[in-house]
Scaffold this active site. Sequence first.
Site, PDB file in Angstrom:
ATOM      1  N   TYR A 144      68.049  40.688  94.117  1.00  5.95           N
ATOM      2  CA  TYR A 144      69.082  40.955  93.107  1.00  5.95           C
ATOM      3  C   TYR A 144      70.656  40.691  93.276  1.00  5.95           C
ATOM      4  O   TYR A 144      71.788  39.616  93.027  1.00  5.95           O
ATOM      5  CB  TYR A 144      69.146  42.234  91.922  1.00  5.95           C
ATOM      6  CG  TYR A 144      70.566  42.703  91.141  1.00  5.95           C
ATOM      7  CD1 TYR A 144      70.278  41.847  90.011  1.00  5.95           C
ATOM      8  CD2 TYR A 144      71.850  43.104  91.499  1.00  5.95           C
ATOM      9  CE1 TYR A 144      71.489  42.059  88.928  1.00  5.95           C
ATOM     10  CE2 TYR A 144      72.432  43.474  90.956  1.00  5.95           C
ATOM     11  CZ  TYR A 144      72.721  42.792  89.881  1.00  5.95           C
ATOM     12  OH  TYR A 144      73.498  43.628  88.773  1.00  5.95           O
ATOM     13  N   LYS A 148      73.042  37.499  92.589  1.00  6.20           N
ATOM     14  CA  LYS A 148      74.700  37.348  91.454  1.00  6.20           C
ATOM     15  C   LYS A 148      75.472  36.964  92.398  1.00  6.20           C
ATOM     16  O   LYS A 148      76.038  36.418  92.495  1.00  6.20           O
ATOM     17  CB  LYS A 148      74.814  39.257  91.873  1.00  6.20           C
ATOM     18  CG  LYS A 148      73.944  39.767  90.705  1.00  6.20           C
ATOM     19  CD  LYS A 148      73.828  39.318  89.111  1.00  6.20           C
ATOM     20  CE  LYS A 148      75.133  39.927  88.953  1.00  6.20           C
ATOM     21  NZ  LYS A 148      74.970  39.672  87.307  1.00  6.20           N
TER      22      LYS A 148
HETATM   23  N1  LIG Z   1      74.688  48.166  84.863  1.00  4.72           N
HETATM   24  C1  LIG Z   1      75.370  48.108  86.260  1.00  4.72           C
HETATM   25  O1  LIG Z   1      75.633  49.592  86.668  1.00  4.72           O
HETATM   26  C2  LIG Z   1      76.145  46.547  85.970  1.00  4.72           C
HETATM   27  C3  LIG Z   1      76.055  45.628  85.529  1.00  4.72           C
HETATM   28  N2  LIG Z   1      75.972  44.429  86.217  1.00  4.72           N
HETATM   29  C4  LIG Z   1      76.236  43.072  85.392  1.00  4.72           C
HETATM   30  O2  LIG Z   1      76.598  43.053  84.746  1.00  4.72           O
HETATM   31  C5  LIG Z   1      75.468  42.253  83.768  1.00  4.72           C
HETATM   32  C6  LIG Z   1      75.205  43.261  82.086  1.00  4.72           C
HETATM   33  O3  LIG Z   1      74.374  44.813  83.131  1.00  4.72           O
HETATM   34  P1  LIG Z   1      73.584  45.733  81.762  1.00  4.72           P
HETATM   35  O4  LIG Z   1      73.473  45.276  80.974  1.00  4.72           O
HETATM   36  O5  LIG Z   1      73.267  46.712  82.395  1.00  4.72           O
HETATM   37  O6  LIG Z   1      71.607  44.591  81.757  1.00  4.72           O
HETATM   38  P2  LIG Z   1      70.936  44.978  80.752  1.00  4.72           P
HETATM   39  O7  LIG Z   1      69.122  44.627  81.025  1.00  4.72           O
HETATM   40  O8  LIG Z   1      71.215  45.770  79.894  1.00  4.72           O
HETATM   41  O9  LIG Z   1      70.867  43.631  79.670  1.00  4.72           O
HETATM   42  C7  LIG Z   1      70.392  42.000  80.486  1.00  4.72           C
HETATM   43  C8  LIG Z   1      70.915  40.940  79.534  1.00  4.72           C
HETATM   44  O10 LIG Z   1      70.353  40.031  79.199  1.00  4.72           O
HETATM   45  C9  LIG Z   1      69.209  39.442  78.695  1.00  4.72           C
HETATM   46  N3  LIG Z   1      68.160  38.401  79.676  1.00  4.72           N
HETATM   47  C10 LIG Z   1      67.592  39.437  80.868  1.00  4.72           C
HETATM   48  N4  LIG Z   1      67.131  37.263  81.510  1.00  4.72           N
HETATM   49  C11 LIG Z   1      67.697  36.759  80.331  1.00  4.72           C
HETATM   50  C12 LIG Z   1      66.630  35.435  80.223  1.00  4.72           C
HETATM   51  N5  LIG Z   1      66.218  34.795  80.527  1.00  4.72           N
HETATM   52  N6  LIG Z   1      67.652  34.671  78.897  1.00  4.72           N
HETATM   53  C13 LIG Z   1      68.121  35.309  77.809  1.00  4.72           C
HETATM   54  N7  LIG Z   1      69.003  36.472  77.755  1.00  4.72           N
HETATM   55  C14 LIG Z   1      68.204  36.989  79.446  1.00  4.72           C
HETATM   56  C15 LIG Z   1      68.156  40.538  78.587  1.00  4.72           C
HETATM   57  O11 LIG Z   1      67.361  41.048  77.342  1.00  4.72           O
HETATM   58  C16 LIG Z   1      69.049  42.141  78.476  1.00  4.72           C
HETATM   59  O12 LIG Z   1      69.390  42.263  77.028  1.00  4.72           O
HETATM   60  C17 LIG Z   1      74.488  41.796  84.143  1.00  4.72           C
HETATM   61  O13 LIG Z   1      74.713  40.650  84.526  1.00  4.72           O
HETATM   62  C18 LIG Z   1      74.164  42.829  85.760  1.00  4.72           C
HETATM   63  O14 LIG Z   1      74.035  41.762  86.830  1.00  4.72           O
HETATM   64  C19 LIG Z   1      77.367  44.828  87.133  1.00  4.72           C
HETATM   65  C20 LIG Z   1      77.511  45.688  87.911  1.00  4.72           C
HETATM   66  C21 LIG Z   1      76.728  46.687  87.626  1.00  4.72           C
HETATM   67  C1  LIG Z   2      67.002  58.288  92.883  1.00  5.32           C
HETATM   68  C2  LIG Z   2      68.599  58.917  92.761  1.00  5.32           C
HETATM   69  C3  LIG Z   2      68.982  58.913  94.915  1.00  5.32           C
HETATM   70  C4  LIG Z   2      69.407  57.242  92.676  1.00  5.32           C
HETATM   71  C5  LIG Z   2      68.995  57.187  91.034  1.00  5.32           C
HETATM   72  C6  LIG Z   2      70.779  56.800  90.424  1.00  5.32           C
HETATM   73  C7  LIG Z   2      70.083  55.393  90.799  1.00  5.32           C
HETATM   74  C8  LIG Z   2      69.535  54.725  89.973  1.00  5.32           C
HETATM   75  C9  LIG Z   2      71.582  54.522  89.815  1.00  5.32           C
HETATM   76  C10 LIG Z   2      72.549  55.156  90.985  1.00  5.32           C
HETATM   77  C11 LIG Z   2      73.720  54.406  91.497  1.00  5.32           C
HETATM   78  C12 LIG Z   2      73.473  53.158  90.694  1.00  5.32           C
HETATM   79  C13 LIG Z   2      74.036  51.098  90.924  1.00  5.32           C
HETATM   80  C14 LIG Z   2      73.322  50.512  90.438  1.00  5.32           C
HETATM   81  C15 LIG Z   2      71.900  50.848  89.348  1.00  5.32           C
HETATM   82  C16 LIG Z   2      71.213  52.007  89.706  1.00  5.32           C
HETATM   83  C17 LIG Z   2      71.663  53.118  90.680  1.00  5.32           C
HETATM   84  C18 LIG Z   2      70.913  52.739  91.275  1.00  5.32           C
HETATM   85  C19 LIG Z   2      73.066  49.255  90.443  1.00  5.32           C
HETATM   86  C20 LIG Z   2      72.895  48.334  91.513  1.00  5.32           C
HETATM   87  C21 LIG Z   2      72.969  47.768  89.395  1.00  5.32           C
HETATM   88  C22 LIG Z   2      73.722  46.616  89.308  1.00  5.32           C
HETATM   89  C23 LIG Z   2      74.436  46.305  90.195  1.00  5.32           C
HETATM   90  O1  LIG Z   2      75.547  45.194  90.561  1.00  5.32           O
HETATM   91  C24 LIG Z   2      75.264  47.770  91.171  1.00  5.32           C
HETATM   92  C25 LIG Z   2      74.921  48.670  90.744  1.00  5.32           C
HETATM   93  C26 LIG Z   2      75.424  49.779  92.062  1.00  5.32           C
HETATM   94  C27 LIG Z   2      75.359  51.154  90.974  1.00  5.32           C
END
Ligand SMILES: NC(=O)C1=CN([C@@H]2O[C@H](COP(=O)(O)OP(=O)(O)OC[C@H]3O[C@@H](n4cnc5c(N)ncnc54)[C@H](O)[C@@H]3O)[C@@H](O)[C@H]2O)C=CC1
Ligand SMILES: CC(C)CCC[C@@H](C)[C@H]1CC[C@H]2C3=C(CC[C@]12C)[C@@]1(C)CCC(=O)C[C@@H]1CC3
Length: 346
Positions: A144, A148
């Site tokens: 991942y 990214k």
């Molecule tokens: N959740 C987190 O803690 C973090 C997320 N991000 C980034 O934020 C963005 C959004 O993440 P979330 O909302 O958490 O994930 P999510 O999984 O809820 O949303 C991602 C969306 O992308 C869509 N998708 C996936 N593949 C696709 C494709 N081939 N064509 C069209 N749509 C597609 C999925 O259907 C989904 O609706 C991502 O780029 C992720 O890398 C960055 C840092 C932290």
């Molecule tokens: C099982 C436990 C040790 C941890 C449970 C919580 C974790 C699932 C989350 C804690 C920090 C989170 C995190 C992300 C995903 C969910 C956690 C690992 C990311 C890897 C999501 C995608 C990103 O771009 C960075 C995030 C960093 C923190």
Amino acid sequence: MTTRVRPSSKRCAVIGGSGFLGRHLVEKLLERGYSVAVFDIRQSYELPGVTFYQGDLCDKEALRPALKDVPLVFHCASPAPASDDRALFQRVNVQGTCTVIQACTELGVQKLVLTSSASVVYEGADIKNGTEDIPYTAKPMDYYTETKIEQEKLVLQACDKEGGLLTVAIRPHGIFGPRDPQLVPILVDTARRGKMKFIIGDGTNLVDFTFVENVVHGHILAAEHLRPESPLCGKPYHITNDEPIRFWDFMSKVLVGLGYAAPRYHLPYMLVYGLAMLLWLLAMLLRPLVAFKPTFTPMRVALAGTHHYYSCEAAKRDMGYKPLVSLTEGISRTVESYPHLRHGAP
Ligand SMILES: NC(=O)C1=CN([C@@H]2O[C@H](COP(=O)(O)OP(=O)(O)OC[C@H]3O[C@@H](n4cnc5c(N)ncnc54)[C@H](O)[C@@H]3O)[C@@H](O)[C@H]2O)C=CC1
Ligand SMILES: CC(C)CCC[C@@H](C)[C@H]1CC[C@H]2C3=C(CC[C@]12C)[C@@]1(C)CCC(=O)C[C@@H]1CC3
């Protein structure tokens, strides 16, 4: 002769708009008077003011109708990190992002805002108040993160201030909030299986967890400040809550808020990390025979046992960013939004 419709400045497209962050972004954009085209591989809701286009972002022909006559595109689609599928990440995050850039350029889109991740510089060692000039890690901890990094480079390099596409990347970290499909559900599942009793390391490591509405705010500010003469062009920006918290305090607050016990017993970080590496190797070796996914992956253990918090000073300076929702308020709104995950819920 074909007449080209002048794109309205209050029109935009959200690729990945059915997801956790994407949907919060769409809701805020509607509130601010935008009309929104959502492009996603799945449709998860309906809302007035939103037109849905279902398709794979790797397919330029499918993307075209969603991006036509739109001056501003947000790209926040990605496969879930937990899928750990190298080919899928490569196809969607790298090749797919090239396709998005090509489609934007061909259709005359003016601005592209990418959701990147602060983890593009993380390699398992402490990061304290990290700024955007830390180089990309040469040792990404999972596929991942590897893709990214490629994705962010592609989008930032595509920035063309001479009348072409303008680009900027937002790097959030640890997004949480209502409807998050990842952090709280994985945490609760681990607790329900009796595996959240232990604190990895001494429990003093500080990290960023960022409430989803602050991440959305950062995206919209970036879009509205992105102009050919602005410092944002072709740059990445950290968006955080600006309140680093001990990883295990955050976990405990969410767990206790949902009626579960907080982790209490300490385990040495290197021991757990070593075990996670062994399990991960075993899972790789056994993959052709049995599919098992360890909960404690090396990446998760590293995130749980090291400092990783980032400075958002550049976003404050260049786009007037400041978090709108405090960590305390964000945690309480998140906990309230998951009645079905409470301890004892049917
Ligand atoms: N959740 C987190 O803690 C973090 C997320 N991000 C980034 O934020 C963005 C959004 O993440 P979330 O909302 O958490 O994930 P999510 O999984 O809820 O949303 C991602 C969306 O992308 C869509 N998708 C996936 N593949 C696709 C494709 N081939 N064509 C069209 N749509 C597609 C999925 O259907 C989904 O609706 C991502 O780029 C992720 O890398 C960055 C840092 C932290
Ligand atoms: C099982 C436990 C040790 C941890 C449970 C919580 C974790 C699932 C989350 C804690 C920090 C989170 C995190 C992300 C995903 C969910 C956690 C690992 C990311 C890897 C999501 C995608 C990103 O771009 C960075 C995030 C960093 C923190």
